[in-house]
Design a protein around this motif. Structure first.
Motif, PDB file in Angstrom:
ATOM      1  N   PRO A 147       0.808  -1.228   0.000  1.00 10.30           N
ATOM      2  CA  PRO A 147       0.000   0.000   0.000  1.00 10.30           C
ATOM      3  C   PRO A 147       0.839   1.275   0.000  1.00 10.30           C
ATOM      4  O   PRO A 147       0.500   2.262  -0.668  1.00 10.30           O
ATOM      5  N   VAL A 148       1.938   1.267   0.745  1.00  9.77           N
ATOM      6  CA  VAL A 148       2.823   2.435   0.783  1.00  9.77           C
ATOM      7  C   VAL A 148       3.523   2.597  -0.567  1.00  9.77           C
ATOM      8  O   VAL A 148       3.693   3.711  -1.079  1.00  9.77           O
ATOM      9  N   TRP A 149       3.963   1.480  -1.139  1.00  8.27           N
ATOM     10  CA  TRP A 149       4.586   1.505  -2.477  1.00  8.27           C
ATOM     11  C   TRP A 149       3.627   2.124  -3.492  1.00  8.27           C
ATOM     12  O   TRP A 149       4.019   3.013  -4.264  1.00  8.27           O
ATOM     13  N   ASP A 150       2.383   1.679  -3.494  1.00  7.70           N
ATOM     14  CA  ASP A 150       1.418   2.185  -4.482  1.00  7.70           C
ATOM     15  C   ASP A 150       1.109   3.663  -4.261  1.00  7.70           C
ATOM     16  O   ASP A 150       0.893   4.411  -5.223  1.00  7.70           O
ATOM     17  N   GLU A 151       1.086   4.105  -3.009  1.00  8.28           N
ATOM     18  CA  GLU A 151       0.843   5.515  -2.730  1.00  8.28           C
ATOM     19  C   GLU A 151       1.967   6.378  -3.293  1.00  8.28           C
ATOM     20  O   GLU A 151       1.718   7.435  -3.886  1.00  8.28           O
ATOM     21  N   LEU A 152       3.205   5.956  -3.110  1.00 10.79           N
ATOM     22  CA  LEU A 152       4.332   6.703  -3.664  1.00 10.79           C
ATOM     23  C   LEU A 152       4.313   6.662  -5.186  1.00 10.79           C
ATOM     24  O   LEU A 152       4.610   7.671  -5.849  1.00 10.79           O
ATOM     25  N   ASN A 153       3.943   5.528  -5.765  1.00 14.26           N
ATOM     26  CA  ASN A 153       3.843   5.440  -7.222  1.00 14.26           C
ATOM     27  C   ASN A 153       2.777   6.405  -7.747  1.00 14.26           C
ATOM     28  O   ASN A 153       2.966   7.045  -8.788  1.00 14.26           O
ATOM     29  N   ARG A 154       1.651   6.531  -7.042  1.00 15.70           N
ATOM     30  CA  ARG A 154       0.614   7.474  -7.475  1.00 15.70           C
ATOM     31  C   ARG A 154       1.136   8.909  -7.446  1.00 15.70           C
ATOM     32  O   ARG A 154       0.785   9.720  -8.322  1.00 15.70           O
ATOM     33  N   ALA A 155       1.971   9.226  -6.471  1.00 14.40           N
ATOM     34  CA  ALA A 155       2.551  10.569  -6.409  1.00 14.40           C
ATOM     35  C   ALA A 155       3.430  10.860  -7.619  1.00 14.40           C
ATOM     36  O   ALA A 155       3.599  12.020  -8.019  1.00 14.40           O
ATOM     37  N   MET A 156       3.992   9.805  -8.222  1.00 14.11           N
ATOM     38  CA  MET A 156       4.838   9.938  -9.416  1.00 14.11           C
ATOM     39  C   MET A 156       4.035   9.928 -10.708  1.00 14.11           C
ATOM     40  O   MET A 156       4.602  10.070 -11.788  1.00 14.11           O
ATOM     41  N   GLY A 157       2.735   9.714 -10.632  1.00 12.78           N
ATOM     42  CA  GLY A 157       1.925   9.647 -11.838  1.00 12.78           C
ATOM     43  C   GLY A 157       1.165   8.354 -12.010  1.00 12.78           C
ATOM     44  O   GLY A 157       0.339   8.230 -12.906  1.00 12.78           O
ATOM     45  N   GLY A 158       1.447   7.368 -11.166  1.00 11.24           N
ATOM     46  CA  GLY A 158       0.659   6.144 -11.174  1.00 11.24           C
ATOM     47  C   GLY A 158       0.889   5.219 -12.349  1.00 11.24           C
ATOM     48  O   GLY A 158      -0.069   4.624 -12.862  1.00 11.24           O
ATOM     49  N   LEU A 159       2.133   5.046 -12.773  1.00 12.84           N
ATOM     50  CA  LEU A 159       2.401   4.120 -13.881  1.00 12.84           C
ATOM     51  C   LEU A 159       1.972   2.704 -13.485  1.00 12.84           C
ATOM     52  O   LEU A 159       2.426   2.177 -12.459  1.00 12.84           O
ATOM     53  N   PRO A 160       1.132   2.046 -14.287  1.00 11.93           N
ATOM     54  CA  PRO A 160       0.653   0.710 -13.903  1.00 11.93           C
ATOM     55  C   PRO A 160       1.755  -0.332 -13.841  1.00 11.93           C
ATOM     56  O   PRO A 160       1.681  -1.277 -13.057  1.00 11.93           O
ATOM     57  N   ILE A 161       2.814  -0.160 -14.641  1.00 11.86           N
ATOM     58  CA  ILE A 161       3.893  -1.155 -14.653  1.00 11.86           C
ATOM     59  C   ILE A 161       4.836  -1.011 -13.457  1.00 11.86           C
ATOM     60  O   ILE A 161       5.791  -1.775 -13.341  1.00 11.86           O
ATOM     61  N   LEU A 162       4.546  -0.045 -12.572  1.00  9.13           N
ATOM     62  CA  LEU A 162       5.274   0.065 -11.309  1.00  9.13           C
ATOM     63  C   LEU A 162       4.374  -0.199 -10.112  1.00  9.13           C
ATOM     64  O   LEU A 162       4.809  -0.039  -8.969  1.00  9.13           O
ATOM     65  N   GLU A 163       3.140  -0.596 -10.363  1.00 11.37           N
ATOM     66  CA  GLU A 163       2.218  -0.899  -9.269  1.00 11.37           C
ATOM     67  C   GLU A 163       2.521  -2.261  -8.649  1.00 11.37           C
ATOM     68  O   GLU A 163       3.108  -3.148  -9.279  1.00 11.37           O
ATOM     69  N   SER A 164       2.018  -2.441  -7.437  1.00 13.54           N
ATOM     70  CA  SER A 164       2.166  -3.752  -6.788  1.00 13.54           C
ATOM     71  C   SER A 164       1.403  -4.830  -7.556  1.00 13.54           C
ATOM     72  O   SER A 164       1.798  -6.001  -7.523  1.00 13.54           O
ATOM     73  N   HIS A 165       0.331  -4.475  -8.257  1.00 12.33           N
ATOM     74  CA  HIS A 165      -0.390  -5.462  -9.071  1.00 12.33           C
ATOM     75  C   HIS A 165       0.520  -6.066 -10.138  1.00 12.33           C
ATOM     76  O   HIS A 165       0.339  -7.219 -10.538  1.00 12.33           O
ATOM     77  N   PHE A 166       1.491  -5.296 -10.600  1.00  7.99           N
ATOM     78  CA  PHE A 166       2.448  -5.764 -11.601  1.00  7.99           C
ATOM     79  C   PHE A 166       3.642  -6.444 -10.930  1.00  7.99           C
ATOM     80  O   PHE A 166       4.120  -7.497 -11.376  1.00  7.99           O
ATOM     81  N   LEU A 167       4.116  -5.843  -9.840  1.00  7.90           N
ATOM     82  CA  LEU A 167       5.352  -6.320  -9.222  1.00  7.90           C
ATOM     83  C   LEU A 167       5.181  -7.619  -8.443  1.00  7.90           C
ATOM     84  O   LEU A 167       6.082  -8.474  -8.456  1.00  7.90           O
ATOM     85  N   ARG A 168       4.067  -7.794  -7.763  1.00  6.61           N
ATOM     86  CA  ARG A 168       3.925  -9.007  -6.956  1.00  6.61           C
ATOM     87  C   ARG A 168       3.983 -10.274  -7.809  1.00  6.61           C
ATOM     88  O   ARG A 168       4.722 -11.215  -7.471  1.00  6.61           O
ATOM     89  N   PRO A 169       3.267 -10.365  -8.933  1.00  2.00           N
ATOM     90  CA  PRO A 169       3.430 -11.564  -9.780  1.00  2.00           C
ATOM     91  C   PRO A 169       4.847 -11.692 -10.342  1.00  2.00           C
ATOM     92  O   PRO A 169       5.354 -12.808 -10.497  1.00  2.00           O
ATOM     93  N   ALA A 170       5.489 -10.552 -10.649  1.00  2.00           N
ATOM     94  CA  ALA A 170       6.859 -10.619 -11.161  1.00  2.00           C
ATOM     95  C   ALA A 170       7.807 -11.183 -10.098  1.00  2.00           C
ATOM     96  O   ALA A 170       8.672 -12.022 -10.393  1.00  2.00           O
ATOM     97  N   LEU A 171       7.644 -10.740  -8.874  1.00  2.00           N
ATOM     98  CA  LEU A 171       8.486 -11.255  -7.785  1.00  2.00           C
ATOM     99  C   LEU A 171       8.220 -12.730  -7.537  1.00  2.00           C
ATOM    100  O   LEU A 171       9.144 -13.517  -7.299  1.00  2.00           O
ATOM    101  N   GLU A 172       6.950 -13.120  -7.603  1.00  2.00           N
ATOM    102  CA  GLU A 172       6.600 -14.520  -7.366  1.00  2.00           C
ATOM    103  C   GLU A 172       7.250 -15.440  -8.392  1.00  2.00           C
ATOM    104  O   GLU A 172       7.651 -16.569  -8.075  1.00  2.00           O
ATOM    105  N   GLN A 173       7.370 -14.972  -9.623  1.00  5.58           N
ATOM    106  CA  GLN A 173       7.864 -15.838 -10.692  1.00  5.58           C
ATOM    107  C   GLN A 173       9.355 -15.687 -10.979  1.00  5.58           C
ATOM    108  O   GLN A 173       9.995 -16.635 -11.420  1.00  5.58           O
TER     109      GLN A 173
END
Length: 350
Positions: free
Chosen positions: A17-43
């Motif tokens: 949640p903190v990661w996504d809040e900071l990403n939104r402050a930068m413009g909210g790029l979807p490819i830097l969201e936790s929705h993108f990163l968590r599956p990438a980290l898992e795999q």
């Protein structure tokens, strides 16, 4: 300055949640969201990754995911499926100062830190100097969505417009009906990724080893990631049909006012006179202009000649390299110049 802190990558879910809040402050790029990163980290993570943040855990001004590269350096977590490196910076924060402090906090007293694939539209490229260096990565293309599609289309090259008309006449003469389908239901993502994998498996990407396959880490990543985005209404999978035959697909995610095209594939067994991906793009871009949901389309891959048929908007992504001492940076500069001279001499040799 507040100190840097870090934790094993297993803490990412808690810090998301903190990661996504900071990403939104930068413009909210979807490819830097936790929705993108968590599956990438898992795999793709190997367990050596760490998440770093500067300032209070509830409101940091900088966050990143790094892993050791060698005993003397660290680097961004950067699997090939991630267009940008996972580095977040509060607008207006001191890039050189924060990165210098981060380097001093890294375990093992490394001499260098590489932050790869940064987007200047999200994090302006810092001035190189002292112990910080930047270098060009690639040029990438984007398409602003403004005005009408008719005005946009009239501004495209004559060859593109004529070619699209010619192909549609050919399809009409062969009585082939085209249809653009948009999938955003998370329950259909599994089918879509498998269908996409079949398209790539029949084409040149299989020979290069870059094709998506459903039973691989890459296939599992795209399925999990797109399911996450579709579950919050921001996944887009475009399917283009020739009658009942799937001809082309785009895998996309949305956020921050933009649509990011992650992957494109098409049926290479179709007649060479047809460009199903181009036909799909013409129709999908028309919808984007008419619906007004997004203000831009991002491609993020290396800009190719075909991108320039659709847009003339280019920018250069960059890498940033930080060193523990300016002397290390100067030594690297000298080695780079020496290597370039040797390569130049070799090229001139008879």
């Amino acid at each position: 300055m507040r100190p840097w802190q870090f934790a094993p990558i297993s803490a990412f879910a808690e810090l998301a949640p903190v990661w996504d809040e900071l990403n939104r402050a930068m413009g909210g790029l979807p490819i830097l969201e936790s929705h993108f990163l968590r599956p990438a980290l898992e795999q793709f993570a190997d367990g050596r990754e760490r998440i770093f943040w500067h300032g209070p855990a509830g409101a940091p001004d900088c966050m990143c995911i790094l892993r050791p590269k060698t005993g003397l350096s660290w680097e961004s977590f950067q699997p090939s499926q991630m267009p940008l490196g996972p580095f977040l910076l509060q607008p207006g924060a001191n890039f050189p100062g924060l990165v210098a402090g981060l380097l001093r906090r890294l375990p093992g007293l490394p001499l260098g830190l590489g932050l790869s694939q940064q987007d200047p539209s999200a994090i302006p490229r810092p001035q190189a100097g002292g112990a910080l260096r930047t270098l060009d990565y690639i040029q990438t293309a984007s398409l602003p969505i403004r005005g009408t599609f008719e005005a946009y289309w009239d501004a495209r090259g004559k060859n593109l417009r004529q070619n699209m008309r010619k192909q549609r006449k050919q399809l009409a003469a062969e009585r082939i009906q085209t249809r653009l389908e948009l999938i955003s239901d998370p329950g259909r993502v599994g089918w879509a990724v498998e269908a996409y994998a079949r398209l790539e498996a029949a084409g040149w990407k299989l020979a290069e080893g870059t094709a998506v396959a459903g039973d691989t880490a890459q296939g599992r990543f795209y399925r999990a990631m797109l399911e996450r985005f579709c579950s919050v209404g921001r996944g887009r999978i475009y399917c283009y049909w020739f009658d009942d035959r799937l001809a082309a697909m785009d895998l996309c995610v949305a956020g921050g006012g933009g649509l990011v095209i992650l992957k494109t594939s098409y049926d290479e067994s179709l007649a060479k006179s047809l460009s199903p991906a181009f036909l799909m793009r013409e129709e999908s871009f028309r919808l984007l202009f008419e619906q007004g949901e997004f203000d831009r389309v991002e491609f993020y891959g290396r800009a190719m000649d075909w991108h320039l048929r659709w847009t003339d908007q280019l920018r250069t992504l960059y890498h940033a390299n930080a060193y523990r001492h300016s002397g290390v940076a100067l030594a690297r500069d000298w080695l780079g110049r020496r290597r370039a001279r040797r390569q130049g001499a070799a090229a001139l040799a008879p």
